[in-house]
Write a protein that holds these residues in place. Structure first.
Motif, PDB file in Angstrom:
ATOM      1  N   GLN A 422       0.834  -1.200   0.000  1.00  0.00           N
ATOM      2  CA  GLN A 422       0.000   0.000   0.000  1.00  0.00           C
ATOM      3  C   GLN A 422       0.870   1.251   0.000  1.00  0.00           C
ATOM      4  O   GLN A 422       0.529   2.249  -0.632  1.00  0.00           O
ATOM      5  N   LEU A 423       1.976   1.187   0.718  1.00  0.00           N
ATOM      6  CA  LEU A 423       2.908   2.320   0.757  1.00  0.00           C
ATOM      7  C   LEU A 423       3.647   2.490  -0.561  1.00  0.00           C
ATOM      8  O   LEU A 423       4.068   3.592  -0.905  1.00  0.00           O
ATOM      9  N   GLY A 424       3.830   1.385  -1.306  1.00  0.00           N
ATOM     10  CA  GLY A 424       4.669   1.439  -2.504  1.00  0.00           C
ATOM     11  C   GLY A 424       6.103   1.746  -2.118  1.00  0.00           C
ATOM     12  O   GLY A 424       6.812   2.474  -2.828  1.00  0.00           O
ATOM     13  N   ALA A 425       6.564   1.170  -1.003  1.00  0.00           N
ATOM     14  CA  ALA A 425       7.865   1.523  -0.433  1.00  0.00           C
ATOM     15  C   ALA A 425       8.995   0.697  -1.032  1.00  0.00           C
ATOM     16  O   ALA A 425       8.828  -0.493  -1.308  1.00  0.00           O
ATOM     17  N   THR A 426      10.131   1.336  -1.216  1.00  0.00           N
ATOM     18  CA  THR A 426      11.365   0.633  -1.575  1.00  0.00           C
ATOM     19  C   THR A 426      12.109   0.352  -0.282  1.00  0.00           C
ATOM     20  O   THR A 426      12.461   1.268   0.463  1.00  0.00           O
ATOM     21  N   VAL A 427      12.341  -0.941  -0.016  1.00  0.00           N
ATOM     22  CA  VAL A 427      12.836  -1.375   1.291  1.00  0.00           C
ATOM     23  C   VAL A 427      14.054  -2.274   1.130  1.00  0.00           C
ATOM     24  O   VAL A 427      14.111  -3.122   0.238  1.00  0.00           O
ATOM     25  N   ARG A 428      15.022  -2.104   2.020  1.00  0.00           N
ATOM     26  CA  ARG A 428      16.195  -2.981   2.088  1.00  0.00           C
ATOM     27  C   ARG A 428      15.868  -4.128   3.058  1.00  0.00           C
ATOM     28  O   ARG A 428      16.356  -4.188   4.187  1.00  0.00           O
ATOM     29  N   LEU A 429      15.029  -5.043   2.592  1.00  0.00           N
ATOM     30  CA  LEU A 429      14.537  -6.113   3.457  1.00  0.00           C
ATOM     31  C   LEU A 429      15.638  -7.104   3.810  1.00  0.00           C
ATOM     32  O   LEU A 429      15.708  -7.585   4.954  1.00  0.00           O
ATOM     33  N   HIS A 430      16.504  -7.400   2.857  1.00  0.00           N
ATOM     34  CA  HIS A 430      17.601  -8.337   3.105  1.00  0.00           C
ATOM     35  C   HIS A 430      18.463  -7.867   4.275  1.00  0.00           C
ATOM     36  O   HIS A 430      18.917  -8.674   5.104  1.00  0.00           O
ATOM     37  N   GLU A 431      18.648  -6.576   4.352  1.00  0.00           N
ATOM     38  CA  GLU A 431      19.439  -5.989   5.445  1.00  0.00           C
ATOM     39  C   GLU A 431      18.803  -6.260   6.798  1.00  0.00           C
ATOM     40  O   GLU A 431      19.480  -6.615   7.769  1.00  0.00           O
ATOM     41  N   GLU A 432      17.482  -6.091   6.883  1.00  0.00           N
ATOM     42  CA  GLU A 432      16.776  -6.316   8.149  1.00  0.00           C
ATOM     43  C   GLU A 432      16.794  -7.790   8.532  1.00  0.00           C
ATOM     44  O   GLU A 432      16.951  -8.134   9.714  1.00  0.00           O
ATOM     45  N   LEU A 433      16.632  -8.672   7.557  1.00  0.00           N
ATOM     46  CA  LEU A 433      16.656 -10.108   7.839  1.00  0.00           C
ATOM     47  C   LEU A 433      18.028 -10.538   8.352  1.00  0.00           C
ATOM     48  O   LEU A 433      18.139 -11.331   9.296  1.00  0.00           O
ATOM     49  N   THR A 434      19.069 -10.025   7.729  1.00  0.00           N
ATOM     50  CA  THR A 434      20.429 -10.370   8.142  1.00  0.00           C
ATOM     51  C   THR A 434      20.690  -9.941   9.584  1.00  0.00           C
ATOM     52  O   THR A 434      21.334 -10.656  10.359  1.00  0.00           O
ATOM     53  N   GLU A 435      20.140  -8.804   9.958  1.00  0.00           N
ATOM     54  CA  GLU A 435      20.378  -8.267  11.284  1.00  0.00           C
ATOM     55  C   GLU A 435      19.539  -8.970  12.365  1.00  0.00           C
ATOM     56  O   GLU A 435      20.032  -9.234  13.473  1.00  0.00           O
ATOM     57  N   TRP A 436      18.266  -9.295  12.044  1.00  0.00           N
ATOM     58  CA  TRP A 436      17.340  -9.658  13.085  1.00  0.00           C
ATOM     59  C   TRP A 436      16.727 -11.054  13.016  1.00  0.00           C
ATOM     60  O   TRP A 436      16.207 -11.537  14.018  1.00  0.00           O
ATOM     61  N   LEU A 437      16.720 -11.703  11.854  1.00  0.00           N
ATOM     62  CA  LEU A 437      16.026 -12.993  11.720  1.00  0.00           C
ATOM     63  C   LEU A 437      16.971 -14.145  12.049  1.00  0.00           C
ATOM     64  O   LEU A 437      17.930 -14.378  11.317  1.00  0.00           O
ATOM     65  N   PRO A 438      16.708 -14.885  13.111  1.00  0.00           N
ATOM     66  CA  PRO A 438      17.576 -16.015  13.464  1.00  0.00           C
ATOM     67  C   PRO A 438      17.680 -17.021  12.321  1.00  0.00           C
ATOM     68  O   PRO A 438      16.674 -17.374  11.698  1.00  0.00           O
ATOM     69  N   GLY A 439      18.897 -17.461  12.043  1.00  0.00           N
ATOM     70  CA  GLY A 439      19.105 -18.491  11.033  1.00  0.00           C
ATOM     71  C   GLY A 439      19.270 -17.986   9.625  1.00  0.00           C
ATOM     72  O   GLY A 439      19.683 -18.757   8.743  1.00  0.00           O
ATOM     73  N   PHE A 440      18.974 -16.715   9.375  1.00  0.00           N
ATOM     74  CA  PHE A 440      19.054 -16.208   7.995  1.00  0.00           C
ATOM     75  C   PHE A 440      20.496 -15.992   7.567  1.00  0.00           C
ATOM     76  O   PHE A 440      20.875 -16.325   6.440  1.00  0.00           O
ATOM     77  N   ALA A 441      21.280 -15.434   8.460  1.00  0.00           N
ATOM     78  CA  ALA A 441      22.698 -15.215   8.142  1.00  0.00           C
ATOM     79  C   ALA A 441      23.510 -16.416   8.622  1.00  0.00           C
ATOM     80  O   ALA A 441      23.243 -16.995   9.686  1.00  0.00           O
ATOM     81  N   LYS A 442      24.480 -16.825   7.830  1.00  0.00           N
ATOM     82  CA  LYS A 442      25.324 -17.954   8.224  1.00  0.00           C
ATOM     83  C   LYS A 442      26.173 -17.542   9.427  1.00  0.00           C
ATOM     84  O   LYS A 442      26.553 -16.389   9.573  1.00  0.00           O
ATOM     85  N   GLY A 443      26.506 -18.558  10.229  1.00  0.00           N
ATOM     86  CA  GLY A 443      27.360 -18.270  11.348  1.00  0.00           C
ATOM     87  C   GLY A 443      26.888 -18.950  12.601  1.00  0.00           C
ATOM     88  O   GLY A 443      25.942 -19.672  12.621  1.00  0.00           O
TER      89      GLY A 443
END
Length: 443
Positions: A422-443
């Protein structure tokens, strides 16, 4: 007959009349087509009339019907444009509006909850509500220590109204279902019913909001009003100004849309990670864009209404992040094994892992790229792909399962994506997932 039973009967009668009205309009429409009027013109007229009646009815109800309308409003972007047009304005009205309680009733509730000297708690109290929602309304006031506050007062009989309306809506699920292609209305209504007792408990809400307010107190991006007082069905919190997200959607600049979208995405994933709680009511009426004289990057997102939360002590489940990372890497076999392990694929069903990955790829595209522009067109394409019986994705989707433990997470995520579109927003979603979603980033 007392006022409450009379009102309950009136609500039920209005809801029960909806399918009859829909059927009557369809019959009239058929007659007009047989009379030579163009089918597309007749269909547009019927859609407009149906939208006006449906959401006019929902909008007059303080109980479950309005709650249902608010939950549906974030999915408006999935509707085909020829359908979405008539519904959009009516849906968005439900996000932060409802009939107000009489002033006498407001004072009665405050007397019952805060005592006969309730006015001593406030330097000022505005009798006209500043906002109203499905189970209560908010009044602006000044606390005795000079702080501007929001006084949230629950409607008397709100619990009975919620359960009555949701029971009636459950019986109308087949009629309401076609409003959102590819969405099963029954589980949504069932989930809203299960959450009634929690949402009516202002003590639980106060604890959830206080936990968020404490965690984000010094945050540069997210702001949550502190809890001032809570007694029974009255909750007093710090007042928060700002531009409602509904206004940003309606007429915000692209910079405002992008900033709001980025912060909304951040809160979706950072909230559970930092507080162990998932804010589970992500419609635009619950968010404010807090602008400053500084650059857009300094603007914050204000978050309101913690009446519905999902308790996730370890944050979002790690299998979500792991399976998403594996899907982006193209490891169909590993993704399939994890989906089966988590219950998304039932033990009695065998699916082609490559077909499952093909089903998921378009949906997870926003997480693959550095930044992604969400749009109504993208949302509609996903809804059409999954809902079209001629599509391979339709048949595969019917065989997948949504485990109960993921139900609320799924709805909140889908709702948030709806708001981003609805916002039509351009978002850096990958950045947020890497920072906050457990298991998304290797390590």
């Amino acid at each position: 007959m007392s006022d409450m039973p009379r009102k309950a009967v009136s609500r039920t009668a209005r809801l029960a009349a909806l399918p009859l009205s829909f059927a009557g309009r369809a019959t009239i429409g058929l007659g007009k087509r047989l009379g030579g009027r163009p089918a597309d013109v007749v269909a547009a007229e019927l859609q407009q009339q149906t939208a006006e009646q449906l959401f006019s009815t929902l909008g007059r109800l303080k109980g479950g019907a309005m709650k249902f309308g608010q939950a549906m409003s974030v999915f408006e972007s999935a509707l085909p444009e020829e359908v979405a047009g008539p519904y959009r304005a009516a849906l968005t009205k439900l996000q932060d509006s409802a009939p107000a309680m009489p002033v006498k009733t407001v004072h009665t509730v405050l007397t019952e909850q805060l005592g006969p000297d309730w006015r001593e708690n406030f330097r000022e109290f505005e009798d006209t509500p500043a906002a109203a929602a499905s189970i209560g309304q908010v009044h602006r006031a000044v606390w005795h220590d000079g702080r501007a506050v929001a006084v949230k007062i629950q409607y008397p009989g709100a619990g009975d109204a919620l359960l009555s309306d949701l029971s009636q809506l459950a019986r109308l699920a087949k009629v309401l279902g076609p409003l959102i292609p590819g969405m099963d209305i029954k589980p949504l209504i069932a989930e809203l019913r299960e959450r009634v007792s929690e949402e009516l408990d202002y003590e639980l809400e106060a604890k959830a909001q206080a936990a968020h307010a404490e965690e984000f107190a010094a945050d540069a991006d997210i702001a949550v009003p502190g809890v001032v007082s809570q007694t029974g069905t009255v909750l007093v919190t710090e007042w928060m100004d700002g531009t409602p997200l509904s206004q940003v959607i309606a007429g915000g600049s692209q910079a405002e849309r992008d900033r709001a979208g980025q912060l909304l995405s951040r809160f979706l994933f950072a909230g559970p990670s930092r507080t162990g709680l998932l804010h589970a009511d992500p419609h635009p009426g619950n968010f404010r864009l807090l602008k400053t004289d500084g650059p857009v990057e300094s603007w914050r997102l204000g978050v309101l209404d913690f009446g519905t939360v999902d308790r996730l002590p370890g944050g979002l489940p790690a299998p979500i992040g792991v399976s998403l990372r594996l899907a982006l890497a193209g490891d169909a076999g590993a993704v399939y094994r994890m989906l089966r392990q988590e219950g998304f694929v039932r033990p009695t069903i065998t699916l082609d892992p490559d077909a499952v990955l093909d089903y998921l790829r378009p949906i997870i595209e926003p997480t693959r790229v550095e930044e992604f522009t969400f749009s109504r067109e993208w949302m509609r394409s996903q809804a059409a792909r999954i809902a079209d019986p001629r599509s391979p994705a339709y048949e595969l989707g019917k065989q997948l399962n949504l485990p109960p433990s993921y139900l609320l997470i799924h709805r909140v995520t889908l709702s948030t994506i709806g708001v981003l579109c609805q916002l039509g927003a351009t978002v850096r979603l990958h950045e947020e997932l890497t920072e906050w979603l457990p298991g998304f980033a290797k390590g």
